[in-house]
Design an enzyme around this catalytic site. Structure first.
Site, PDB file in Angstrom:
ATOM      1  N   GLN A  88     -31.578   6.828 -11.689  1.00 49.33           N
ATOM      2  CA  GLN A  88     -30.733   6.803 -10.529  1.00 49.33           C
ATOM      3  C   GLN A  88     -31.305   5.538  -9.498  1.00 49.33           C
ATOM      4  O   GLN A  88     -30.556   5.227  -8.535  1.00 49.33           O
ATOM      5  CB  GLN A  88     -31.175   7.917  -9.436  1.00 49.33           C
ATOM      6  N   HIS A 106     -26.443   4.480 -10.277  1.00 45.90           N
ATOM      7  CA  HIS A 106     -25.893   4.143  -8.906  1.00 45.90           C
ATOM      8  C   HIS A 106     -25.974   2.604  -8.502  1.00 45.90           C
ATOM      9  O   HIS A 106     -26.077   2.098  -7.628  1.00 45.90           O
ATOM     10  CB  HIS A 106     -26.888   4.869  -7.960  1.00 45.90           C
TER      11      HIS A 106
END
Length: 229
Positions: A88, A106
């Site tokens: 992430q 992300h």
């Protein structure tokens, strides 16, 4: 797809001195998320948004990958077809540890992308030039980051990796953005490493749980993974 999936969050980079959003002294304490990290912020607050990500690139420029990054990179490079590294995080610590096959869910902080087409450019740790337009379609450029409220296209790849996953390793995530309990249901054997318990993660779903820093847990996890390789 891979037999082992290593899924990481901000905790894996904490020992590299990289600021996180959820720490008491982290980035969320210094900025209004709606102003600089939420869909629409480029239209309503463009300069502050771009300046925020300029500062984040400068912040990681002199940071170094820690033992957790290096150990995971070594595992991935030793067993490229058996291990997937999914994060992430938007920093480049895994890359600087020598691991270049990483799924950044992300976005990637070093990159800017076109707001209209598929053009992406790596600007490393530099300030984004405000008057520079996409060389392909002349549209505006933006940080290659998934803002809150935006679609995250890489999630489809995440689930493809999980389809054949036998062992899931979760390192350094509170479960606030991605439901870790749900991810755990894809694997036969599950390992969790966080600094402390999270009320968003049910540790009963995991076979091994380590509540400690990633740099101290990763050597134990690496040794355990050798049984599956």
């Amino acid at each position: 797809m891979s037999k082992i999936v290593i899924f990481s969050g901000a905790g894996v980079s904490a020992d590299s001195g990289i600021s996180t959003f959820r720490d008491s002294d982290g980035l969320w304490e210094k900025h209004n998320v709606a102003d600089i990290c939420t869909v629409g912020c480029l239209e309503t607050n463009r300069e502050e948004t771009l300046s925020f990500y300029d500062a984040r690139r400068r912040d990681i420029e002199n940071k170094e990958p820690n033992l957790a990054h290096k150990t995971i990179a070594k595992l991935k490079n030793s067993y490229p077809d058996k291990i997937s590294v999914i994060t992430q995080n938007v920093d480049d610590m895994f890359e600087r540890a020598g691991c270049n096959d990483i799924l950044h869910l992300h976005g990637f902080l070093r990159e800017i992308r076109c707001e209209k087409c598929s053009y992406i450019e790596d600007i490393a740790y530099e300030r984004q030039e405000r008057d520079k337009l996409c060389p392909t379609c002349k549209a505006k450029l933006r940080p290659n980051i998934v803002f809150f409220g935006e679609a995250a296209p890489k999630y489809e790849e995440l689930y493809r990796h999980l389809e054949d996953c036998e062992v899931l390793v979760v390192v350094g995530t509170s479960g606030a953005v991605i439901n870790v309990d749900m991810l755990s249901q894809w694997a036969e054997y599950k390992i969790l490493n966080n600094l402390e318990p999270s009320n968003l993660i049910n540790e009963e779903f995991f076979d091994e749980v380590y509540y400690e820093r990633a740099i101290t847990a990763i050597p134990k996890i690496s040794k355990l993974l050798n049984k599956f390789l």
